[in-house]
Design an enzyme around this catalytic site. Structure first.
Site, mmCIF file in Angstrom:
data_model
loop_
_atom_site.group_PDB
_atom_site.id
_atom_site.type_symbol
_atom_site.label_atom_id
_atom_site.label_comp_id
_atom_site.label_asym_id
_atom_site.label_seq_id
_atom_site.Cartn_x
_atom_site.Cartn_y
_atom_site.Cartn_z
ATOM 1 N N MET A 135 1.393 -16.534 8.159
ATOM 2 C CA MET A 135 1.551 -18.658 7.601
ATOM 3 C C MET A 135 1.478 -19.089 8.998
ATOM 4 O O MET A 135 1.298 -20.100 8.773
ATOM 5 C CB MET A 135 2.786 -18.478 6.813
ATOM 6 C CG MET A 135 2.824 -18.124 5.650
ATOM 7 S SD MET A 135 1.619 -17.152 5.221
ATOM 8 C CE MET A 135 1.019 -18.514 3.941
ATOM 9 N N ARG A 136 0.598 -19.025 10.188
ATOM 10 C CA ARG A 136 0.440 -19.959 11.207
ATOM 11 C C ARG A 136 -1.221 -19.858 11.300
ATOM 12 O O ARG A 136 -1.659 -18.897 11.434
ATOM 13 C CB ARG A 136 0.648 -19.738 11.799
ATOM 14 C CG ARG A 136 2.462 -19.592 12.136
ATOM 15 C CD ARG A 136 2.846 -20.939 12.394
ATOM 16 N NE ARG A 136 4.297 -21.421 12.413
ATOM 17 C CZ ARG A 136 5.511 -22.455 12.106
ATOM 18 N NH1 ARG A 136 4.342 -23.143 12.396
ATOM 19 N NH2 ARG A 136 6.333 -22.101 11.938
ATOM 20 N N ASN A 157 -8.070 -12.267 8.313
ATOM 21 C CA ASN A 157 -7.812 -12.396 6.466
ATOM 22 C C ASN A 157 -7.032 -12.009 6.094
ATOM 23 O O ASN A 157 -8.203 -11.992 5.411
ATOM 24 C CB ASN A 157 -6.524 -13.831 7.665
ATOM 25 C CG ASN A 157 -6.113 -15.134 7.250
ATOM 26 O OD1 ASN A 157 -4.839 -14.026 7.117
ATOM 27 N ND2 ASN A 157 -5.836 -16.038 6.572
ATOM 28 N N HIS A 159 -6.091 -13.882 1.793
ATOM 29 C CA HIS A 159 -6.326 -15.347 1.728
ATOM 30 C C HIS A 159 -5.786 -15.318 0.202
ATOM 31 O O HIS A 159 -6.994 -14.369 -0.761
ATOM 32 C CB HIS A 159 -6.986 -16.250 1.789
ATOM 33 C CG HIS A 159 -6.764 -17.954 1.097
ATOM 34 N ND1 HIS A 159 -6.331 -18.471 1.924
ATOM 35 C CD2 HIS A 159 -7.399 -17.967 0.165
ATOM 36 C CE1 HIS A 159 -5.763 -19.457 1.137
ATOM 37 N NE2 HIS A 159 -7.070 -19.484 -0.260
HETATM 38 C C1 GRF Z 1 -0.483 -12.504 0.163
HETATM 39 O O1 GRF Z 1 -0.101 -13.347 -1.038
HETATM 40 C C2 GRF Z 1 -1.494 -13.661 1.606
HETATM 41 O O2 GRF Z 1 -1.989 -13.644 0.517
HETATM 42 C C3 GRF Z 1 -0.917 -14.421 2.079
HETATM 43 O O3 GRF Z 1 0.684 -14.673 2.457
HETATM 44 C C4 GRF Z 1 1.174 -13.929 1.216
HETATM 45 C C5 GRF Z 1 2.454 -12.465 1.877
HETATM 46 O O4 GRF Z 1 2.726 -11.678 1.322
HETATM 47 N N1 GRF Z 1 -1.345 -15.076 2.788
HETATM 48 P P1 GRF Z 1 3.952 -10.110 1.784
HETATM 49 O O5 GRF Z 1 3.964 -10.619 3.089
HETATM 50 O O6 GRF Z 1 2.029 -9.144 2.590
HETATM 51 O O7 GRF Z 1 3.537 -9.855 1.069
#
Ligand code: GRF
Length: 241
Positions: A135-136, A157, A159
Site C-alpha cells: 500500500m505504498r 501490481n 488494483h
Molecule cells: C487487495 O484488494 C488488493 O487489490 C489491494 O489490497 C488488497 C490486498 O489484499 N491492493 P491481500 O493483502 O492480498 O489480502
C-alpha cells in the site's frame, strides 16, 4: 519453460493474494517460484504466510522511517545517488506546484525507504517484482533501479477496481459508493503514475442490488486470487519466448 520465473513479492497486510500465488507455485499451476516477501509494516499476517511456506521475509518499516525523518531531518539520510531534480521531473505522483516543500519531503522520504527496500531486493536474482497488496506508491528512484532495461517492465501490481476507473487506495469502496453494477480488479505494470501503467489483465463481477460493501470486497478478492497467478503465468510465458 526450463527455468522458473523468479518472483519477489511486497505486501502490507493480510496477504491473501500472496497466498494465492504461493498456492499456485506449490501446485505447479504457474511456472514461478517466490524468492522473498518484503513488507512495509511489521507483524502482518502476510509475513506469517510467507514464513510458513519457507520464503525469506524482511521488513522495511515505512512509518518508522517517515516519522524519524520528520524528527531528525531528511537530507543527511538521502541515498548518495538520489537526484531530486531528476525524480521531480519524472514523477507523476504529487503536484509539486501546490506545495513544493511538501512534495520534496515526500519524494525524499520515499527514496530513503526505497533505498532500504532496494538493499534487500537487489540481493536476489529476481525476474519480476509482484506487489501483492503493497500500500505504498513507488517513485522513479525505485522504479528505475528495478526496470533497468528500457521498455522491459518488471513490477506488477493488483488494483481493486477496473482501471482506469477508481485509481487510489479504496477501489472497491469507490466502486460501491458510485453505485456501479459491475466491479472488478486489474493487474497492471507500475509506471511513474499512480495506478496508470499498462494493463495486463482484468476480471469483472456483477454487483447485485442487495450487495453490501463487504459482499463487493469478497467477490473482488475471489477474482483477484484467480487473476494474479494467471497474469504472472502470462509474464513467465512471455519471458520464456
Ligand atoms: C487487495 O484488494 C488488493 O487489490 C489491494 O489490497 C488488497 C490486498 O489484499 N491492493 P491481500 O493483502 O492480498 O489480502
Amino acid at each position: 519453460m526450463a527455468d522458473k520465473l523468479k518472483v519477489g513479492t511486497l505486501i502490507s497486510g493480510g496477504g491473501t493474494n500472496l497466498q494465492a500465488i504461493i498456492d499456485a507455485c506449490e501446485a505447479g499451476s504457474i511456472d514461478a517460484q517466490i524468492l522473498f516477501t518484503g513488507s512495509d509494516v511489521p507483524g502482518v499476517k502476510g509475513l506469517e504466510r510467507a514464513q510458513k511456506a519457507g520464503i525469506d521475509t524482511f521488513v522495511v518499516d515505512y512509518s518508522d522511517i517517515i516519522s524519524s525523518c520528520r524528527k531528525e531531518g531528511v537530507d543527511d539520510r538521502l541515498p548518495a545517488d538520489f537526484d531530486l531534480r531528476e525524480i521531480q521531473a519524472k514523477q507523476q505522483l504529487v503536484d509539486a506546484g501546490k506545495d513544493p516543500e511538501k512534495a520534496a519531503f515526500f519524494l525524499k522520504t520515499r527514496a530513503i525507504a526505497e533505498a532500504a527496500l532496494l538493499d534487500r531486493i537487489l540481493a536476489y536474482d529476481m525476474d519480476l517484482l509482484v506487489l501483492a497488496g503493497f500500500m505504498r506508491v513507488l517513485t522513479p528512484y525505485f522504479i528505475d533501479r528495478i526496470n533497468t532495461v528500457p521498455g522491459n517492465h518488471r513490477i506488477m501490481n493488483i488494483h481493486p477496481a477496473l482501471l482506469p476507473a477508481f485509481p487510489g487506495t479504496d477501489g472497491y469502496g469507490d466502486t460501491f459508493k458510485y453505485g456501479c453494477k459491475v466491479g472488478g480488479c486489474t493487474v497492471h505494470f507500475i509506471d511513474y503514475g499512480e495506478d496508470t501503467g499498462p494493463i495486463i489483465g482484468q476480471k469483472a463481477f456483477e454487483i447485485e442490488e442487495t450487495d453490501t460493501l463487504d459482499d463487493v470486497k469478497k467477490k473482488g478478492l475471489k477474482k483477484e486470487w484467480e487473476l494474479y497467478p494467471a497474469c504472472i503465468q502470462k509474464y513467465a510465458e512471455t519471458q520464456a519466448g
